[in-house]
Design a protein around this motif. Structure first.
Motif, PDB file in Angstrom:
ATOM      1  N   ALA A   8       0.278-108.895 -39.056  1.00 10.10           N
ATOM      2  CA  ALA A   8       1.787-108.657 -38.691  1.00 10.10           C
ATOM      3  C   ALA A   8       2.348-110.049 -38.300  1.00 10.10           C
ATOM      4  CB  ALA A   8       1.807-107.485 -37.649  1.00 10.10           C
ATOM      5  N   TYR A   9       3.725-109.879 -38.420  1.00  6.87           N
ATOM      6  CA  TYR A   9       4.527-110.930 -37.687  1.00  6.87           C
ATOM      7  C   TYR A   9       5.480-110.093 -36.850  1.00  6.87           C
ATOM      8  CZ  TYR A   9       3.068-114.292 -41.133  1.00  6.87           C
ATOM      9  OH  TYR A   9       2.255-115.362 -41.981  1.00  6.87           O
ATOM     10  N   ILE A  10       5.906-111.094 -35.947  1.00  8.58           N
ATOM     11  CA  ILE A  10       7.044-111.013 -35.060  1.00  8.58           C
ATOM     12  C   ILE A  10       7.912-112.189 -35.493  1.00  8.58           C
ATOM     13  CG2 ILE A  10       8.217-110.520 -32.778  1.00  8.58           C
ATOM     14  CD1 ILE A  10       5.509-109.390 -31.741  1.00  8.58           C
ATOM     15  N   ILE A  11       9.196-111.971 -36.114  1.00  2.00           N
ATOM     16  CA  ILE A  11      10.260-112.736 -36.686  1.00  2.00           C
ATOM     17  C   ILE A  11      11.496-112.960 -35.797  1.00  2.00           C
ATOM     18  CG2 ILE A  11      11.301-113.971 -38.619  1.00  2.00           C
ATOM     19  CD1 ILE A  11       8.929-112.466 -40.096  1.00  2.00           C
ATOM     20  N   LYS A  12      12.128-114.119 -35.464  1.00  2.08           N
ATOM     21  CA  LYS A  12      13.281-114.200 -34.865  1.00  2.08           C
ATOM     22  C   LYS A  12      13.988-115.155 -35.649  1.00  2.08           C
ATOM     23  CE  LYS A  12      16.106-115.552 -31.074  1.00  2.08           C
ATOM     24  NZ  LYS A  12      16.296-116.088 -29.665  1.00  2.08           N
ATOM     25  N   MET A  13      15.294-114.783 -36.369  1.00  2.00           N
ATOM     26  CA  MET A  13      16.292-115.567 -36.872  1.00  2.00           C
ATOM     27  C   MET A  13      17.554-115.790 -36.357  1.00  2.00           C
ATOM     28  SD  MET A  13      14.836-115.152 -40.890  1.00  2.00           S
ATOM     29  CE  MET A  13      14.465-113.534 -41.049  1.00  2.00           C
ATOM     30  N   ARG A  14      18.197-116.606 -36.544  1.00  4.01           N
ATOM     31  CA  ARG A  14      19.684-116.926 -35.870  1.00  4.01           C
ATOM     32  C   ARG A  14      20.482-117.218 -37.184  1.00  4.01           C
ATOM     33  NH1 ARG A  14      21.722-116.771 -31.200  1.00  4.01           N
ATOM     34  NH2 ARG A  14      19.857-117.465 -30.306  1.00  4.01           N
ATOM     35  N   ALA A  15      21.379-116.579 -37.575  1.00  2.37           N
ATOM     36  CA  ALA A  15      22.250-116.877 -38.798  1.00  2.37           C
ATOM     37  C   ALA A  15      23.269-117.935 -38.333  1.00  2.37           C
ATOM     38  CB  ALA A  15      22.807-115.531 -39.319  1.00  2.37           C
ATOM     39  N   LYS A  16      23.682-118.494 -39.123  1.00  2.00           N
ATOM     40  CA  LYS A  16      24.918-119.351 -38.941  1.00  2.00           C
ATOM     41  C   LYS A  16      26.238-118.365 -38.636  1.00  2.00           C
ATOM     42  CE  LYS A  16      23.620-123.047 -42.213  1.00  2.00           C
ATOM     43  NZ  LYS A  16      23.721-123.635 -43.345  1.00  2.00           N
ATOM     44  N   PRO A  17      27.166-118.684 -37.830  1.00  2.00           N
ATOM     45  CA  PRO A  17      28.256-117.782 -37.388  1.00  2.00           C
ATOM     46  C   PRO A  17      28.705-117.084 -38.828  1.00  2.00           C
ATOM     47  CG  PRO A  17      28.412-119.739 -36.363  1.00  2.00           C
ATOM     48  CD  PRO A  17      27.287-119.922 -37.148  1.00  2.00           C
ATOM     49  N   GLY A  18      29.136-116.030 -38.900  1.00  2.85           N
ATOM     50  CA  GLY A  18      29.810-115.146 -40.068  1.00  2.85           C
ATOM     51  C   GLY A  18      28.512-115.022 -40.943  1.00  2.85           C
ATOM     52  N   GLN A  19      27.483-115.406 -40.919  1.00  2.33           N
ATOM     53  CA  GLN A  19      26.328-115.252 -41.922  1.00  2.33           C
ATOM     54  C   GLN A  19      25.442-113.998 -41.614  1.00  2.33           C
ATOM     55  OE1 GLN A  19      26.434-116.720 -45.227  1.00  2.33           O
ATOM     56  NE2 GLN A  19      28.191-117.542 -44.368  1.00  2.33           N
ATOM     57  N   GLY A  20      25.516-113.311 -40.604  1.00  2.00           N
ATOM     58  CA  GLY A  20      24.609-112.349 -39.877  1.00  2.00           C
ATOM     59  C   GLY A  20      24.476-111.206 -41.035  1.00  2.00           C
ATOM     60  N   ASP A  21      25.308-110.770 -41.430  1.00  4.89           N
ATOM     61  CA  ASP A  21      25.156-109.584 -42.639  1.00  4.89           C
ATOM     62  C   ASP A  21      24.606-109.869 -43.606  1.00  4.89           C
ATOM     63  OD1 ASP A  21      26.936-107.729 -40.785  1.00  4.89           O
ATOM     64  OD2 ASP A  21      28.774-108.326 -41.732  1.00  4.89           O
ATOM     65  N   ARG A  22      24.807-111.213 -44.262  1.00  4.13           N
ATOM     66  CA  ARG A  22      23.798-111.417 -45.400  1.00  4.13           C
ATOM     67  C   ARG A  22      22.353-111.677 -44.918  1.00  4.13           C
ATOM     68  NH1 ARG A  22      22.919-110.634 -50.354  1.00  4.13           N
ATOM     69  NH2 ARG A  22      22.074-112.516 -51.650  1.00  4.13           N
ATOM     70  N   LEU A  23      22.316-112.205 -43.882  1.00  2.00           N
ATOM     71  CA  LEU A  23      20.961-112.566 -43.547  1.00  2.00           C
ATOM     72  C   LEU A  23      20.141-111.179 -43.218  1.00  2.00           C
ATOM     73  CD1 LEU A  23      18.486-114.046 -42.363  1.00  2.00           C
ATOM     74  CD2 LEU A  23      19.453-113.937 -40.157  1.00  2.00           C
ATOM     75  N   PHE A  24      20.801-110.244 -42.666  1.00  2.00           N
ATOM     76  CA  PHE A  24      20.026-108.585 -42.667  1.00  2.00           C
ATOM     77  C   PHE A  24      20.106-108.147 -43.950  1.00  2.00           C
ATOM     78  CE2 PHE A  24      20.969-109.603 -38.217  1.00  2.00           C
ATOM     79  CZ  PHE A  24      20.266-108.571 -37.708  1.00  2.00           C
ATOM     80  N   GLU A  25      21.107-108.149 -44.861  1.00  2.07           N
ATOM     81  CA  GLU A  25      20.790-107.843 -46.145  1.00  2.07           C
ATOM     82  C   GLU A  25      19.703-108.225 -46.857  1.00  2.07           C
ATOM     83  OE1 GLU A  25      23.049-108.375 -50.184  1.00  2.07           O
ATOM     84  OE2 GLU A  25      24.626-107.873 -48.485  1.00  2.07           O
ATOM     85  N   LEU A  26      19.501-109.528 -46.918  1.00  2.00           N
ATOM     86  CA  LEU A  26      18.038-110.095 -47.546  1.00  2.00           C
ATOM     87  C   LEU A  26      17.181-109.703 -46.934  1.00  2.00           C
ATOM     88  CD1 LEU A  26      19.776-113.811 -48.107  1.00  2.00           C
ATOM     89  CD2 LEU A  26      19.320-111.815 -49.906  1.00  2.00           C
ATOM     90  N   ALA A  27      16.956-109.571 -45.676  1.00  2.00           N
ATOM     91  CA  ALA A  27      15.867-109.361 -44.749  1.00  2.00           C
ATOM     92  C   ALA A  27      15.337-108.155 -45.243  1.00  2.00           C
ATOM     93  CB  ALA A  27      15.754-109.497 -43.500  1.00  2.00           C
ATOM     94  N   THR A  28      16.156-107.157 -45.271  1.00  2.00           N
ATOM     95  CA  THR A  28      15.853-105.665 -45.620  1.00  2.00           C
ATOM     96  C   THR A  28      15.445-105.550 -47.087  1.00  2.00           C
ATOM     97  OG1 THR A  28      17.463-104.902 -43.940  1.00  2.00           O
ATOM     98  CG2 THR A  28      16.908-103.623 -45.653  1.00  2.00           C
TER      99      THR A  28
END
Length: 104
Positions: A8-28
């Motif tokens: 398993a992994y525990i992963i933390k990622m911080r998106a650039k401002p305003g890019q959070g929604d895209r990050l969550f979409e790609l991860a999902t």
């Protein structure tokens, strides 16, 4: 195979401002498409919506390796890295215990 033997992994990622929604979409999308995970939880920090936490439990070591070396992982990795404000944190772990999912 028991949960305790699954990688398993525990992963933390911080998106650039305003890019959070895209990050969550790609991860999902990546978790759903890969089929390598037995279970995963993607969570958004309440105080900083650009921070993603992912706990991913793979079906097996072989499934994890196959996904990490797949064209899908390469494609997602390149786009995700471009969205990040800082390098991701990824900690390899093995589950110790978990409750079964509640019936729906």
């Amino acid at each position: 195979m028991t949960l305790k033997h699954q990688p398993a992994y525990i992963i933390k990622m911080r998106a650039k401002p305003g890019q959070g929604d895209r990050l969550f979409e790609l991860a999902t999308v990546g978790m759903e498409k890969s089929g390598a995970s037995d279970r995963f939880v993607i969570a958004r920090e309440d105080e900083d919506p650009d921070v993603l936490w992912n706990v991913e439990v793979f079906r097996s070591e072989e499934a994890k390796d196959a996904y990490e070396n797949s064209p899908l992982a390469d494609e997602l990795r390149d786009e995700i890295i471009g969205l990040l404000a800082e390098p991701p944190m990824r900690i390899p772990v093995h589950p110790y215990s978990a409750l079964p999912a509640a019936p729906s």
